[in-house]
Design an enzyme around this catalytic site. Structure first.
Site, short mmCIF file in Angstrom:
data_model
loop_
_atom_site.label_atom_id
_atom_site.label_comp_id
_atom_site.label_asym_id
_atom_site.label_seq_id
_atom_site.Cartn_x
_atom_site.Cartn_y
_atom_site.Cartn_z
N SER A 73 -3.81 6.91 -6.01
CA SER A 73 -2.86 7.38 -4.95
C SER A 73 -2.95 8.62 -4.01
O SER A 73 -2.30 8.90 -3.19
CB SER A 73 -1.27 7.20 -5.46
OG SER A 73 -0.91 5.89 -5.60
N LYS A 76 -3.84 8.36 -0.57
CA LYS A 76 -2.76 8.09 0.27
C LYS A 76 -2.67 9.29 1.31
O LYS A 76 -2.21 9.02 2.40
CB LYS A 76 -1.63 7.67 -0.39
CG LYS A 76 -1.50 6.40 -1.20
CD LYS A 76 -0.11 6.06 -1.79
CE LYS A 76 -0.27 4.68 -2.30
NZ LYS A 76 -0.42 4.39 -3.47
N TYR A 198 -7.05 -1.50 1.14
CA TYR A 198 -6.20 -0.39 0.26
C TYR A 198 -6.62 -0.51 -1.23
O TYR A 198 -6.86 0.57 -1.68
CB TYR A 198 -4.57 -1.34 0.17
CG TYR A 198 -3.83 -0.51 -0.80
CD1 TYR A 198 -3.12 0.75 -0.47
CD2 TYR A 198 -3.51 -1.02 -2.03
CE1 TYR A 198 -2.12 1.30 -1.13
CE2 TYR A 198 -2.91 -0.46 -2.88
CZ TYR A 198 -2.31 0.80 -2.56
OH TYR A 198 -1.29 1.43 -3.48
N TYR A 249 5.59 10.41 -7.12
CA TYR A 249 6.58 9.31 -7.61
C TYR A 249 7.90 9.53 -7.55
O TYR A 249 8.48 10.29 -6.97
CB TYR A 249 6.21 8.90 -8.96
CG TYR A 249 4.83 8.40 -8.89
CD1 TYR A 249 4.29 7.43 -8.09
CD2 TYR A 249 3.71 9.00 -9.62
CE1 TYR A 249 2.49 7.15 -7.97
CE2 TYR A 249 2.24 8.95 -9.65
CZ TYR A 249 2.01 7.71 -8.69
OH TYR A 249 0.47 7.50 -8.75
N VAL A 267 -2.34 7.33 -10.35
CA VAL A 267 -2.11 6.77 -11.67
C VAL A 267 -3.58 6.86 -12.42
O VAL A 267 -3.64 6.61 -13.54
CB VAL A 267 -1.61 5.30 -11.78
CG1 VAL A 267 -0.42 5.17 -11.41
CG2 VAL A 267 -2.73 4.50 -10.98
#
Ligand code: GLU
Length: 313
Positions: A73, A76, A198, A249, A267
């Site tokens: 992530s 992102k 993705y 998160y 993660v």
């Protein structure tokens, strides 16, 4: 404006990093590597690396700071920057900028909010950003890889096909999110093609040194390593603000309290953080806490800002 507790000339990062690594070495309890993506589960929870990149590209590091890991992530942030640079504020009609208060892969909120994800850093929001970048470029993951290679100065960065395949094989939740948003008209591309983009983006392997360097454009207020501008100063501020409020998160409040910097975790156990006007950091240790953040990673960044006084607060 950053309040600098330590004048630039008097701070050398290497002794600070060394001290942090020694403290982490003696800290019991490292959490557990993510196992919902089987290819990530095999990493040693005691691995630890940390790097600091200054605005001019000088990098300092300690431990496993040159060891590639799965960025997940963290990417992102970079797809958000790429899409924001292209389409500007129109993006915000399709994704929000509020903390979600829910797990990163939750479906629940999406129905109440008509398929508009809360922010670009939960999976649903990242799928929307990737979809929009895909529409604009025809190769969202390729654009991302090119940006990471250029900013890190590492032409060898690449997708990890094993991780991408592993995610595809276990990707029902992300597929559900994408199909659900498509039913609200918030996804343009066919869902299988979007998921492929993705998962490839999440699979990119990079080291702490690579990612600290790659994130430095956010410390330079939007200026890339080659001196060209990716984001306006205002957009760089916006990305940093969303990292601070939504980047770790459902623990962004605790991260802000402990670390006091914009940050984004993945993660794979990595976390990037930005000291605007000063430097960018990346720390990696694969053991995660129950909310998905690296246990040693958060502890190390907490110690960094405490020892140096470098924080946005
Ligand atoms: N590829 C992971 C997923 O979609 C990313 C999760 C993360 O790092 O937060 O589940």
């Amino acid at each position: 404006m950053v309040i600098m507790a330590v004048p630039p000339s008097s701070l050398t990062y290497q002794p600070v990093l060394k001290r942090i690594a020694e403290e982490i070495e003696h800290t019991p309890g490292r959490g557990r590597p993510a196992d919902y993506i089987p290819a990530l589960a095999a990493r040693d929870p005691r691995a630890f690396g940390m790097a600091v990149a200054e605005l001019d590209g000088t990098v300092y590091g300690v431990g496993d700071w040159r060891e590639p890991f799965s960025t997940q992530s963290i990417t992102k942030v970079f797809t958000l920057a790429l899409d924001l640079a292209r389409e500007g504020d129109e993006l915000w009609e399709h994704v929000g900028r509020e903390p979600s208060g829910n797990p990163f892969n939750s479906l629940v909120q999406l129905e109440h909010e008509n398929g508009i994800p809360r922010n670009p850093f939960i999976n649903a929001g990242a799928l929307v950003v990737t979809d929009r970048l895909q529409t604009r470029t025809g190769d969202a993951a390729g654009e991302l890889l090119a940006l990471l290679r250029a900013e890190s100065g590492n032409p060898d960065l690449d997708f990890d096909e094993e991780v991408a395949a592993s995610e595809t094989a276990h990707g029902d939740r992300n597929a559900a999110l994408a199909h659900f948003m498509a039913s609200y008209g918030n996804i343009d591309n066919p869902v299988p093609a979007l998921l492929d983009q993705y998962f490839r983006q999440c699979s990119i392997a990079a080291s702490c040194a690579d990612l600290a360097l790659a994130a430095t454009f956010l410390a330079r207020h939007g200026i890339r390593a080659d001196g060209t501008r990716l984001l306006s100063r205002s957009q760089a501020k916006q990305v940093n603000a969303i990292m601070l409020t939504c980047g770790t998160y459902d623990a962004a409040g605790d991260f802000a309290y402990r670390v006091g910097l914009p940050g984004k975790s993945g993660v794979g156990g990595g976390i990037i953080a930005v000291v605007p006007g000063r430097c960018a950091l990346c720390v990696w240790s694969p053991g995660l806490d129950e909310r998905g953040n690296s246990v040693a990673g958060v502890a190390a960044l907490d110690r960094f800002t405490t020892l140096t006084g470098l924080s946005v607060f």
